[in-house]
Design a protein around this motif. Structure first.
Motif, PDB file in Angstrom:
ATOM      1  N   LEU A  49       0.840  -1.200   0.000  1.00  0.00           N
ATOM      2  CA  LEU A  49       0.000   0.000   0.000  1.00  0.00           C
ATOM      3  C   LEU A  49       0.872   1.246   0.000  1.00  0.00           C
ATOM      4  O   LEU A  49       0.616   2.214  -0.725  1.00  0.00           O
ATOM      5  CB  LEU A  49      -0.922   0.013   1.221  1.00  0.00           C
ATOM      6  CG  LEU A  49      -2.159  -0.874   1.207  1.00  0.00           C
ATOM      7  CD1 LEU A  49      -2.870  -0.804   2.559  1.00  0.00           C
ATOM      8  CD2 LEU A  49      -3.114  -0.473   0.086  1.00  0.00           C
ATOM      9  N   TYR A  50       1.918   1.216   0.828  1.00  0.00           N
ATOM     10  CA  TYR A  50       2.785   2.397   0.922  1.00  0.00           C
ATOM     11  C   TYR A  50       3.680   2.526  -0.309  1.00  0.00           C
ATOM     12  O   TYR A  50       3.820   3.612  -0.880  1.00  0.00           O
ATOM     13  CB  TYR A  50       3.629   2.349   2.189  1.00  0.00           C
ATOM     14  CG  TYR A  50       4.299   3.683   2.464  1.00  0.00           C
ATOM     15  CD1 TYR A  50       3.568   4.743   3.006  1.00  0.00           C
ATOM     16  CD2 TYR A  50       5.633   3.908   2.128  1.00  0.00           C
ATOM     17  CE1 TYR A  50       4.152   5.979   3.218  1.00  0.00           C
ATOM     18  CE2 TYR A  50       6.224   5.144   2.346  1.00  0.00           C
ATOM     19  CZ  TYR A  50       5.477   6.172   2.890  1.00  0.00           C
ATOM     20  OH  TYR A  50       6.066   7.400   3.091  1.00  0.00           O
ATOM     21  N   GLY A 302       3.472  -3.867   8.146  1.00  0.00           N
ATOM     22  CA  GLY A 302       4.120  -3.780   6.836  1.00  0.00           C
ATOM     23  C   GLY A 302       4.152  -2.355   6.316  1.00  0.00           C
ATOM     24  O   GLY A 302       5.146  -1.907   5.736  1.00  0.00           O
ATOM     25  N   PHE A 303       3.059  -1.625   6.507  1.00  0.00           N
ATOM     26  CA  PHE A 303       2.962  -0.227   6.069  1.00  0.00           C
ATOM     27  C   PHE A 303       4.026   0.620   6.759  1.00  0.00           C
ATOM     28  O   PHE A 303       4.736   1.405   6.117  1.00  0.00           O
ATOM     29  CB  PHE A 303       1.566   0.299   6.402  1.00  0.00           C
ATOM     30  CG  PHE A 303       1.225   1.631   5.809  1.00  0.00           C
ATOM     31  CD1 PHE A 303       0.692   1.735   4.536  1.00  0.00           C
ATOM     32  CD2 PHE A 303       1.417   2.798   6.534  1.00  0.00           C
ATOM     33  CE1 PHE A 303       0.351   2.977   3.988  1.00  0.00           C
ATOM     34  CE2 PHE A 303       1.085   4.039   6.005  1.00  0.00           C
ATOM     35  CZ  PHE A 303       0.553   4.128   4.722  1.00  0.00           C
ATOM     36  N   ALA A 305       6.845  -0.405   8.195  1.00  0.00           N
ATOM     37  CA  ALA A 305       8.185  -0.811   7.776  1.00  0.00           C
ATOM     38  C   ALA A 305       8.533  -0.212   6.418  1.00  0.00           C
ATOM     39  O   ALA A 305       9.670   0.241   6.183  1.00  0.00           O
ATOM     40  CB  ALA A 305       8.280  -2.337   7.726  1.00  0.00           C
ATOM     41  N   ALA A 306       7.552  -0.201   5.503  1.00  0.00           N
ATOM     42  CA  ALA A 306       7.788   0.391   4.183  1.00  0.00           C
ATOM     43  C   ALA A 306       8.055   1.887   4.299  1.00  0.00           C
ATOM     44  O   ALA A 306       8.909   2.440   3.586  1.00  0.00           O
ATOM     45  CB  ALA A 306       6.574   0.142   3.287  1.00  0.00           C
ATOM     46  N   LYS A 307       7.367   2.546   5.210  1.00  0.00           N
ATOM     47  CA  LYS A 307       7.553   3.984   5.398  1.00  0.00           C
ATOM     48  C   LYS A 307       8.960   4.287   5.906  1.00  0.00           C
ATOM     49  O   LYS A 307       9.602   5.253   5.465  1.00  0.00           O
ATOM     50  CB  LYS A 307       6.504   4.512   6.378  1.00  0.00           C
ATOM     51  CG  LYS A 307       6.372   6.023   6.401  1.00  0.00           C
ATOM     52  CD  LYS A 307       5.124   6.475   7.160  1.00  0.00           C
ATOM     53  CE  LYS A 307       4.934   7.984   7.057  1.00  0.00           C
ATOM     54  NZ  LYS A 307       3.697   8.449   7.722  1.00  0.00           N
ATOM     55  N   VAL A 308       9.456   3.451   6.810  1.00  0.00           N
ATOM     56  CA  VAL A 308      10.828   3.624   7.314  1.00  0.00           C
ATOM     57  C   VAL A 308      11.839   3.405   6.195  1.00  0.00           C
ATOM     58  O   VAL A 308      12.790   4.184   6.028  1.00  0.00           O
ATOM     59  CB  VAL A 308      11.093   2.650   8.481  1.00  0.00           C
ATOM     60  CG1 VAL A 308      12.586   2.642   8.839  1.00  0.00           C
ATOM     61  CG2 VAL A 308      10.262   3.038   9.703  1.00  0.00           C
ATOM     62  N   LEU A 309      11.657   2.352   5.402  1.00  0.00           N
ATOM     63  CA  LEU A 309      12.582   2.071   4.309  1.00  0.00           C
ATOM     64  C   LEU A 309      12.614   3.214   3.303  1.00  0.00           C
ATOM     65  O   LEU A 309      13.688   3.656   2.878  1.00  0.00           O
ATOM     66  CB  LEU A 309      12.191   0.768   3.613  1.00  0.00           C
ATOM     67  CG  LEU A 309      12.992   0.422   2.352  1.00  0.00           C
ATOM     68  CD1 LEU A 309      14.481   0.293   2.657  1.00  0.00           C
ATOM     69  CD2 LEU A 309      12.463  -0.861   1.711  1.00  0.00           C
ATOM     70  N   VAL A 310      11.440   3.702   2.911  1.00  0.00           N
ATOM     71  CA  VAL A 310      11.376   4.791   1.925  1.00  0.00           C
ATOM     72  C   VAL A 310      12.050   6.052   2.461  1.00  0.00           C
ATOM     73  O   VAL A 310      12.763   6.746   1.732  1.00  0.00           O
ATOM     74  CB  VAL A 310       9.923   5.068   1.510  1.00  0.00           C
ATOM     75  CG1 VAL A 310       9.803   6.373   0.743  1.00  0.00           C
ATOM     76  CG2 VAL A 310       9.398   3.919   0.660  1.00  0.00           C
ATOM     77  N   GLU A 311      11.852   6.349   3.744  1.00  0.00           N
ATOM     78  CA  GLU A 311      12.513   7.516   4.322  1.00  0.00           C
ATOM     79  C   GLU A 311      14.033   7.349   4.275  1.00  0.00           C
ATOM     80  O   GLU A 311      14.763   8.299   3.983  1.00  0.00           O
ATOM     81  CB  GLU A 311      12.042   7.728   5.759  1.00  0.00           C
ATOM     82  CG  GLU A 311      12.669   8.935   6.457  1.00  0.00           C
ATOM     83  CD  GLU A 311      12.317  10.263   5.823  1.00  0.00           C
ATOM     84  OE1 GLU A 311      13.045  11.268   6.081  1.00  0.00           O
ATOM     85  OE2 GLU A 311      11.322  10.337   5.065  1.00  0.00           O
ATOM     86  N   GLY A 312      14.496   6.128   4.555  1.00  0.00           N
ATOM     87  CA  GLY A 312      15.936   5.863   4.455  1.00  0.00           C
ATOM     88  C   GLY A 312      16.439   6.062   3.042  1.00  0.00           C
ATOM     89  O   GLY A 312      17.514   6.637   2.822  1.00  0.00           O
TER      90      GLY A 312
END
Length: 368
Positions: A49-50, A302-303, A305-312
């Motif tokens: 979704l993210y 999951g949403f 975790a994806a937000k953290v990865l994208v920010e990184g």
């Protein structure tokens, strides 16, 4: 063994042609079949979704984030082999959203060898927190914290005869350690500690022993189908004990699998559930935009975790490398996920420390 998924959002097919087109390629190994399949698919749905929302707006720095997922059947050895293939052959920038304690432990040598960050393992194993694993960036709280909170809550409502049923692996040992902390804090001793073989569980023989011990509450440190089977065996043996499961079972699939045994089961949560929290509302809005009426705590994990990865990835610059992503994540201090603050440093990769309890209501939904 590769697997593809269509959970309202398309996931990258594992073909050489499409992989070559990927601009930012992220790898995942998880149990898309096996004991935790329902939860794995829900967490992936939330992550996608993210990612889908980010990609619809042009991706990160003009590059779309593509996810290559492989099925490890919830087997540690296959998880390690998948990780090796993703890193060596597919040249993924990072790994993401693995599932299981021994499974994530099994891929650590490959992370260390190739300096590959892993973001958001879907496990609360303390071994991934202390001592700090250089390339692992946890998002969710630890199982020990959850188990301790679950036990102290049970004691606070007057339940003193507490049993612990746990898997004979590193996940089970981790949950047991947290349970023992909770028992000590409540000045209690367990009426029984019951270990089961993860590959060949025999709940039919364990359940009568738990009933005989007079357990008023049973903490289940078990995954997916094992937790369902254990509760079924307890009820068949005549137990009316309060059953408590950890957040690895905070899925809609778990409720469905429990069937008539679902009502009243307590499940710990590692994320808030109220839409008054911005992160929760953001995920629910993203789901509705995709035509998904129902969401679950697993999807929220999951949403997030994806937000953290994208920010990184954003902080890693226009041409992210493994090294730049690693540095960006370790420099991520006080990032607002949406009402929840997360941050890392070279000496702290813990992420969030939120834990709460929910109960499955008569409507088949998690309730506070």
């Amino acid at each position: 063994m590769k697997t593809t998924h269509s959970l309202a959002i398309a996931v990258l097919l594992a073909t050489a042609g499409l992989a070559a087109q990927a601009q930012i390629l992220i790898g995942q190994t998880s149990g898309f079949t096996g004991a935790v399949a329902a939860g794995v698919k829900e967490t992936l749905a939330g992550a996608m979704l993210y990612f889908d929302r980010v990609n619809a707006k042009g991706g990160v720095g003009g590059q779309k984030v593509e996810l290559l997922s492989m099925d490890d059947k919830f087997e540690p050895a296959l998880a390690a082999e998948n990780a090796r293939e993703l890193i060596e052959k597919k040249n993924v920038l990072a790994l993401f959203l693995t599932r299981g304690t021994p499974h994530t432990e099994a891929i650590i040598p490959w992370l260390n060898k190739y300096h590959v960050p892993l973001v958001g393992p879907s496990t609360g194993a303390m071994v991934l927190h202390q001592p700090v694993q250089k390339y692992i960036f946890n998002v969710r709280a630890t199982y020990q914290h959850e188990a301790e909170k679950a036990i102290t809550h049970q004691a606070s409502i007057g339940l003193s005869k507490i049993a612990v049923l746990y898997a004979d692996d590193s996940f089970g040992a981790d949950g047991l350690a947290g349970a023992q902390k909770g028992l000590q804090k409540a000045h209690l001793e367990a009426v029984g500690l019951y270990k089961f073989d993860r590959s060949k569980p025999d709940f039919a023989s364990l359940a009568p022993a738990i009933v005989q011990a007079g357990a008023q509450s049973v903490l289940l440190v078990a995954s997916g189908t094992h937790a369902v089977a254990a509760i079924e065996a307890l009820r068949a043996a005549g137990s009316t004990a309060q059953c408590v499961a950890l957040s690895n079972n905070a899925t809609a699939g778990f409720i469905t699998a429990l069937g008539g045994n679902a009502r009243g089961v307590i499940v710990s949560q590692v994320f808030p559930q109220s839409q008054s929290v911005a992160l929760v509302k953001e995920m629910v809005d993203a789901a509705r935009a995709k035509g998904l009426a129902d969401t679950s705590p697993a999807m929220l994990e999951g949403f997030a975790a994806a937000k953290v990865l994208v920010e990184g990835l954003r902080r890693a610059g226009p041409r992210p490398t493994r090294e730049r992503l690693q540095a960006a994540l370790e420099g991520m201090d006080k990032f607002d996920l949406g009402g929840l603050e997360i941050g890392y440093s070279p000496t702290d990769h813990t992420g969030l420390d939120f834990a709460d309890l929910s109960i499955i209501g008569p409507d088949g939904k998690f309730r506070r």
